[in-house]
Design an enzyme around this catalytic site. Structure first.
Site, PDB file in Angstrom:
ATOM      1  CB  SER A  57      26.910 -54.459   0.212  1.00 43.23           C
ATOM      2  OG  SER A  57      27.981 -53.758   0.804  1.00 43.23           O
ATOM      3  CG  ASN A  84      24.609 -56.342  13.341  1.00 40.71           C
ATOM      4  OD1 ASN A  84      24.419 -55.737  14.394  1.00 40.71           O
ATOM      5  ND2 ASN A  84      25.813 -56.749  12.952  1.00 40.71           N
ATOM      6  CD1 TRP A  85      19.035 -52.672  13.375  1.00 47.50           C
ATOM      7  CD2 TRP A  85      18.266 -52.193  15.429  1.00 47.50           C
ATOM      8  NE1 TRP A  85      17.685 -52.906  13.381  1.00 47.50           N
ATOM      9  CE2 TRP A  85      17.176 -52.627  14.632  1.00 47.50           C
ATOM     10  CE3 TRP A  85      18.009 -51.827  16.755  1.00 47.50           C
ATOM     11  CZ2 TRP A  85      15.873 -52.713  15.126  1.00 47.50           C
ATOM     12  CZ3 TRP A  85      16.713 -51.917  17.247  1.00 47.50           C
ATOM     13  CH2 TRP A  85      15.663 -52.347  16.435  1.00 47.50           C
ATOM     14  CE  LYS A  86      27.346 -54.128  10.866  1.00 48.54           C
ATOM     15  NZ  LYS A  86      28.342 -54.073   9.817  1.00 48.54           N
ATOM     16  N   GLY A 116      29.541 -53.261   4.245  1.00 52.59           N
ATOM     17  CA  GLY A 116      29.493 -51.801   4.274  1.00 52.59           C
ATOM     18  C   GLY A 116      30.163 -51.127   3.097  1.00 52.59           C
ATOM     19  CD  GLU A 159      27.882 -60.757   7.757  1.00 55.88           C
ATOM     20  OE1 GLU A 159      26.871 -60.128   7.492  1.00 55.88           O
ATOM     21  OE2 GLU A 159      28.636 -60.458   8.687  1.00 55.88           O
ATOM     22  CD  GLU A 200      31.383 -54.507  11.612  1.00 56.55           C
ATOM     23  OE1 GLU A 200      30.577 -54.473  12.547  1.00 56.55           O
ATOM     24  OE2 GLU A 200      31.074 -54.224  10.429  1.00 56.55           O
ATOM     25  CG  HIS A 259      30.041 -59.048  12.534  1.00 54.38           C
ATOM     26  ND1 HIS A 259      30.907 -58.104  12.054  1.00 54.38           N
ATOM     27  CD2 HIS A 259      28.909 -58.934  11.793  1.00 54.38           C
ATOM     28  CE1 HIS A 259      30.317 -57.429  11.069  1.00 54.38           C
ATOM     29  NE2 HIS A 259      29.094 -57.922  10.903  1.00 54.38           N
ATOM     30  N   GLY A 317      23.277 -55.169   7.652  1.00 52.75           N
ATOM     31  CA  GLY A 317      23.749 -54.081   8.506  1.00 52.75           C
ATOM     32  C   GLY A 317      23.061 -52.780   8.115  1.00 52.75           C
ATOM     33  N   GLY A 318      23.729 -51.981   7.279  1.00 54.01           N
ATOM     34  CA  GLY A 318      23.257 -50.640   6.911  1.00 54.01           C
ATOM     35  C   GLY A 318      21.790 -50.584   6.508  1.00 54.01           C
TER      36      GLY A 318
HETATM   37  P1  PGA Z   1      26.195 -54.307   5.664  1.00 57.35           P
HETATM   38  O1  PGA Z   1      26.683 -55.123   6.952  1.00 57.35           O
HETATM   39  O2  PGA Z   1      24.832 -54.849   5.291  1.00 57.35           O
HETATM   40  O3  PGA Z   1      26.147 -52.884   6.136  1.00 57.35           O
HETATM   41  O4  PGA Z   1      27.191 -54.536   4.596  1.00 57.35           O
HETATM   42  C1  PGA Z   1      26.488 -56.513   7.035  1.00 57.35           C
HETATM   43  C2  PGA Z   1      26.997 -57.044   8.340  1.00 57.35           C
HETATM   44  O5  PGA Z   1      27.957 -56.491   8.889  1.00 57.35           O
HETATM   45  O6  PGA Z   1      26.464 -58.038   8.851  1.00 57.35           O
END
Ligand code: PGA
Length: 252
Positions: free
Chosen positions: A209, A9-11, A173, A167, A97, A95, A230-231
């Site tokens: 993470s 997920n490149w957000k 993150g 998650e 967020e 998600h 994500g990251g």
């Molecule tokens: P992260 O994000 O790997 O940067 O912790 C995971 C996600 O939001 O799906």
């Protein structure tokens, strides 16, 4: 046997040119077509370009969000039928967020899941407890509420085609993760919530993470069928390393 799936997920991070470069490096670094489902999740501005680049590849493509309506006066939104038009294979729904900043409630999640299934787009449904809920021992209560709402009204064969991503909000993150045994416990709990016809087919991912260094321990858990990243998905070398680790873990 469930095929493992690794989703990047490149957000809201990359330009179109950066997205192209990243997907080309990921493609170049992938040795084993078929052993792991690989999915990238670009921003809307890069979606068309990446979809065109990946047409002949086995890398799938997901959207980060959509509106469950077909069309209409919804300025600024992208509809589910627009995603079908783009040949998007998956969509992330719920998600944390989006739950936190954009009021994506359990009810909205359920409507989006139904809309995605209707359009043959596989929903990747995110669930997870906050730090406070975890400290209060409410993880299972929160997860069961989110999972049951998200899947409400679906037939068993529809449930077996969705993907659930566990998650923990406090792990996203932050560099913190639950221990592998705790992750396995929650994944097994989620599987128990699922109706018996879908139980063995449904894929449950871990997210929060994940990086190459911790992925072996996490992905080797029997009820962990892959990862939502994500990251670490913004780095082609690290991301492909995790894909290789997933292939190894699930071969055993
Ligand atoms: P992260 O994000 O790997 O940067 O912790 C995971 C996600 O939001 O799906």
């Amino acid at each position: 046997m469930r095929v493992p799936i690794i989703v990047g997920n490149w957000k809201m991070n990359l330009t179109i040119a950066q997205s192209e470069m990243l997907v080309q490096s990921i493609h170049y670094g992938l040795p084993w077509p078929g052993e792991v489902d690989v999915v990238v999740v670009p921003s809307f501005t890069a979606l068309l370009k990446i979809e065109q680049l990946l047409k002949k590849s086995y890398i799938g493509i997901a959207a980060q969000n959509f509106l469950m309506k077909e069309n209409g006066a919804y300025t600024g939104e992208v509809s589910i039928s627009m995603l079908s038009d783009l040949c998007v294979n998956y969509a992330i729904i719920g998600h944390s967020e989006r739950r936190q900043y954009f009021n994506e409630t359990d009810e909205v999640v359920n409507q989006k899941v139904k809309a995605a299934i209707q359009h043959r787009i596989i929903p990747i449904i995110c669930v997870g407890e906050t730090d406070e809920e975890q400290q209060l021992g409410l993880t299972e209560t929160v997860i069961s509420k989110q999972v049951n709402h998200a899947l409400s009204g679906l037939m068993p064969e529809q449930i077996s085609s969705v993907i659930i991503a566990y998650e923990p909000v406090w792990a996203i993150g932050t560099g913190k993760t639950p221990g592998p045994a705790q992750i396995e416990k929650v994944h097994a709990f989620i599987r128990c919530l699922i109706c018996s016809d879908a139980i063995s087919k449904l894929r449950i991912l871990y997210g929060g993470s994940i990086k190459p260094e911790n992925s072996q321990q996490i992905l080797s858990q029997p009820n962990v069928d892959g990862a939502l990243i994500g990251g670490a998905s913004l780095n082609a070398v690290g991301f492909t390393e995790i894909i290789k680790i997933a292939a190894q873990c699930k071969k055993q």
